[in-house]
Design a protein around this motif. Structure first.
Motif, PDB file in Angstrom:
ATOM      1  N   ASP A 199       0.812  -1.218   0.000  1.00 50.98           N
ATOM      2  CA  ASP A 199       0.000   0.000   0.000  1.00 50.98           C
ATOM      3  C   ASP A 199       0.843   1.265   0.000  1.00 50.98           C
ATOM      4  O   ASP A 199       0.354   2.339  -0.373  1.00 50.98           O
ATOM      5  CB  ASP A 199      -0.902   0.064   1.233  1.00 50.98           C
ATOM      6  N   GLY A 200       2.086   1.160   0.482  1.00 51.51           N
ATOM      7  CA  GLY A 200       2.851   2.352   0.800  1.00 51.51           C
ATOM      8  C   GLY A 200       2.543   2.778   2.228  1.00 51.51           C
ATOM      9  O   GLY A 200       1.661   2.221   2.890  1.00 51.51           O
ATOM     10  N   SER A 201       3.241   3.799   2.714  1.00 56.42           N
ATOM     11  CA  SER A 201       3.027   4.255   4.092  1.00 56.42           C
ATOM     12  C   SER A 201       3.596   5.651   4.266  1.00 56.42           C
ATOM     13  O   SER A 201       4.157   6.231   3.342  1.00 56.42           O
ATOM     14  CB  SER A 201       3.695   3.293   5.078  1.00 56.42           C
ATOM     15  N   GLY A 202       3.434   6.158   5.493  1.00 56.36           N
ATOM     16  CA  GLY A 202       4.000   7.460   5.830  1.00 56.36           C
ATOM     17  C   GLY A 202       3.142   8.637   5.441  1.00 56.36           C
ATOM     18  O   GLY A 202       3.643   9.765   5.356  1.00 56.36           O
ATOM     19  N   CYS A 203       1.842   8.432   5.222  1.00 59.72           N
ATOM     20  CA  CYS A 203       0.965   9.504   4.742  1.00 59.72           C
ATOM     21  C   CYS A 203       0.977  10.690   5.706  1.00 59.72           C
ATOM     22  O   CYS A 203       0.718  10.540   6.896  1.00 59.72           O
ATOM     23  CB  CYS A 203      -0.457   8.964   4.580  1.00 59.72           C
ATOM     24  N   GLU A 204       1.279  11.875   5.164  1.00 56.05           N
ATOM     25  CA  GLU A 204       1.306  13.097   5.963  1.00 56.05           C
ATOM     26  C   GLU A 204       0.425  14.185   5.369  1.00 56.05           C
ATOM     27  O   GLU A 204       0.462  15.330   5.828  1.00 56.05           O
ATOM     28  CB  GLU A 204       2.747  13.611   6.085  1.00 56.05           C
ATOM     29  N   SER A 205      -0.359  13.840   4.373  1.00 60.00           N
ATOM     30  CA  SER A 205      -1.153  14.845   3.664  1.00 60.00           C
ATOM     31  C   SER A 205      -2.633  14.505   3.719  1.00 60.00           C
ATOM     32  O   SER A 205      -3.028  13.382   4.036  1.00 60.00           O
ATOM     33  CB  SER A 205      -0.690  14.940   2.205  1.00 60.00           C
ATOM     34  N   ALA A 206      -3.448  15.484   3.393  1.00 58.10           N
ATOM     35  CA  ALA A 206      -4.894  15.306   3.435  1.00 58.10           C
ATOM     36  C   ALA A 206      -5.373  14.445   2.273  1.00 58.10           C
ATOM     37  O   ALA A 206      -4.777  14.426   1.189  1.00 58.10           O
ATOM     38  CB  ALA A 206      -5.590  16.661   3.382  1.00 58.10           C
ATOM     39  N   LEU A 207      -6.446  13.737   2.511  1.00 55.30           N
ATOM     40  CA  LEU A 207      -7.138  13.018   1.447  1.00 55.30           C
ATOM     41  C   LEU A 207      -7.981  13.997   0.636  1.00 55.30           C
ATOM     42  O   LEU A 207      -8.291  15.102   1.094  1.00 55.30           O
ATOM     43  CB  LEU A 207      -8.033  11.937   2.044  1.00 55.30           C
ATOM     44  N   VAL A 208      -8.358  13.611  -0.566  1.00 53.09           N
ATOM     45  CA  VAL A 208      -9.277  14.411  -1.387  1.00 53.09           C
ATOM     46  C   VAL A 208     -10.350  13.489  -1.948  1.00 53.09           C
ATOM     47  O   VAL A 208     -10.125  12.291  -2.131  1.00 53.09           O
ATOM     48  CB  VAL A 208      -8.545  15.135  -2.543  1.00 53.09           C
ATOM     49  N   PHE A 209     -11.506  14.070  -2.207  1.00 48.11           N
ATOM     50  CA  PHE A 209     -12.567  13.313  -2.862  1.00 48.11           C
ATOM     51  C   PHE A 209     -12.390  13.381  -4.372  1.00 48.11           C
ATOM     52  O   PHE A 209     -12.176  14.456  -4.936  1.00 48.11           O
ATOM     53  CB  PHE A 209     -13.946  13.857  -2.475  1.00 48.11           C
ATOM     54  N   GLY A 210     -12.480  12.221  -5.011  1.00 47.75           N
ATOM     55  CA  GLY A 210     -12.380  12.162  -6.454  1.00 47.75           C
ATOM     56  C   GLY A 210     -13.736  12.290  -7.115  1.00 47.75           C
ATOM     57  O   GLY A 210     -14.773  12.298  -6.452  1.00 47.75           O
ATOM     58  N   PRO A 211     -13.758  12.373  -8.446  1.00 47.36           N
ATOM     59  CA  PRO A 211     -15.031  12.458  -9.161  1.00 47.36           C
ATOM     60  C   PRO A 211     -15.880  11.205  -8.994  1.00 47.36           C
ATOM     61  O   PRO A 211     -17.080  11.236  -9.252  1.00 47.36           O
ATOM     62  CB  PRO A 211     -14.597  12.666 -10.620  1.00 47.36           C
ATOM     63  N   ASP A 212     -15.253  10.118  -8.539  1.00 46.42           N
ATOM     64  CA  ASP A 212     -15.968   8.864  -8.308  1.00 46.42           C
ATOM     65  C   ASP A 212     -16.531   8.763  -6.889  1.00 46.42           C
ATOM     66  O   ASP A 212     -17.104   7.747  -6.504  1.00 46.42           O
ATOM     67  CB  ASP A 212     -15.045   7.670  -8.569  1.00 46.42           C
ATOM     68  N   GLY A 213     -16.344   9.829  -6.085  1.00 50.53           N
ATOM     69  CA  GLY A 213     -16.833   9.829  -4.713  1.00 50.53           C
ATOM     70  C   GLY A 213     -15.946   9.100  -3.740  1.00 50.53           C
ATOM     71  O   GLY A 213     -16.250   9.019  -2.551  1.00 50.53           O
TER      72      GLY A 213
END
Length: 394
Positions: A199-213
């Motif tokens: 999956d990867g790791s270390g997420c430090e940023s915000a998520l965003v909603f895509g056009p698919d919801g």
């Protein structure tokens, strides 16, 4: 713990008028023309007591004031929440974050506006078990802890800013997982735990909603190529999918900052390393998962190097961002750039590391209703703790 006096209703209304353009913005002494024909203004130079290491992007409240977060400095060295007034250019520390089991401490992300008119934030420390918190600030600058991270939630130390889905339902990240917080019920739930290898790791940023919801995000580490991943998932935690594992040298490495969903329906983002010059790239990602490298940052006098934060789209459809180095070889104090959707990059400001302008822009830019781009530096300036600044075309 000392804080600025809460603003009055009159101040709030004046701030709203200023942000909407009903009042003229003050022209500051540290305004100058850039080589690219833009106006650059240093709004405030931070000192350690006011806060250091600005994180996230400055955010306008419903009262028209501009608010931002420092991860360090202040009375206890654990960060501050500050206010800058577009009405008169005044600055104040609203909150000194402290070592506390009953409130937020050591924030690592910026504030976001909720549907309820509150500014929402996360802290990496604080709360009963010192595992982090979610907090709010109302238009009268009252800060309240809304949720504390406890061991039974399997969550620890939130990093990125929150994003709101349905009113009152927020999504966020730690370096190890994605979570959901329901403000109505007070329930906090881990939705997905990253497997570094896949999956990867270390997420430090915000998520965003895509056009698919679905929720889309970036991990700077791990994945099949061990250079980070771009992923998406459903809001209930199901359907986690790696859309792109960075595995080619020209893909870049270490995707940083949130993805930007632009008006053309595509995502745009940056990596902090890799690429043809090992100084990062800018890329486009379609909703169908097609990845295209648009620009290889080279550094030097005419290009930036090592971008760290999300891009922002201007009213002209052009993308804007910052790099922490580049622009003035060999000093390399950082840049602000504009980029066409085809990847043509033009520097609009080069930081010189001295005087009022500062150096090392790390947080994302914020497009104000007044047409200015607002940002922060983490070093330099009159107090050597960074600068709050803005830019607009001359």
């Amino acid at each position: 713990m000392h804080a600025a006096r809460p603003i009055s209703r009159r101040q709030a209304l004046l701030g709203m008028a200023c942000a909407s353009g009903a009042l003229a913005l003050p022209r500051l002494a540290h305004a100058r023309q850039t080589a690219a024909g833009w106006t650059f203004e240093a709004l405030h130079g931070f000192t350690w007591d006011q806060g250091s290491r600005a994180v996230g992007s400055p955010t306008f409240g419903t009262n028209g004031m501009l608010y931002g977060i420092h991860a360090a400095g202040g009375e206890q060295g654990l960060g501050t929440l500050y206010r800058w007034s577009p009405e008169d250019g005044s600055f104040a520390v609203v909150q000194n974050f402290a070592y506390s089991d009953s409130g937020p401490s050591a924030p690592e992300s910026g504030l976001v506006m909720g549907h309820d008119g509150m500014l929402w934030g996360t802290s990496s420390f604080g709360g009963a078990e010192f595992r982090g918190t979610i907090y709010t600030m109302d238009p009268y600058e009252q800060v309240e802890m809304r949720c504390e991270f406890l061991a039974d939630s399997n969550l620890f130390s939130p990093q990125g800013s929150l994003v709101e889905g349905k009113p009152g339902v927020f999504y966020g990240t730690t370096r190890a997982s994605v979570f959901r917080f329901n403000a109505g019920t007070g329930k906090l739930k881990e939705l997905h735990r990253f497997n570094n290898d896949t999956d990867g790791s270390g997420c430090e940023s915000a998520l965003v909603f895509g056009p698919d919801g679905r929720l889309w995000g970036t991990n700077p580490f791990g994945g099949a190529g061990n250079k980070g991943t771009l992923f998406r998932m459903n809001t209930d935690g199901s359907g986690f999918e790696v859309v792109k594992a960075l595995d080619h040298p020209w893909d870049g490495s270490g995707p940083g900052g949130s993805l930007l969903l632009a008006s053309d329906g595509h995502f745009y983002g940056i990596t902090s390393g890799g690429g043809a010059f090992s100084r990062g790239v800018a890329y486009r990602l379609t909703a169908q998962g097609k990845f295209t490298t648009l620009h290889h940052f080279a550094g030097g006098d005419n290009d930036g190097a090592y971008p760290r934060c999300a891009l922002v789209e201007g009213p002209d459809g052009v993308l804007y961002g910052t790099t922490v180095e580049g622009g003035h070889a060999p000093q390399s104090y950082g840049t602000v750039f504009r980029m066409s959707r085809k990847g043509k990059v033009t520097l609009i400001h080069r930081f010189d590391g001295t005087g009022a302008g500062g150096a090392t822009p790390v947080g994302a830019l914020r497009l104000g209703a007044d047409g200015w781009l607002y940002g922060t530096n983490q070093s330099g300036g009159v107090g050597n703790a960074g600068v709050l600044y803005r830019l607009q075309p001359a």
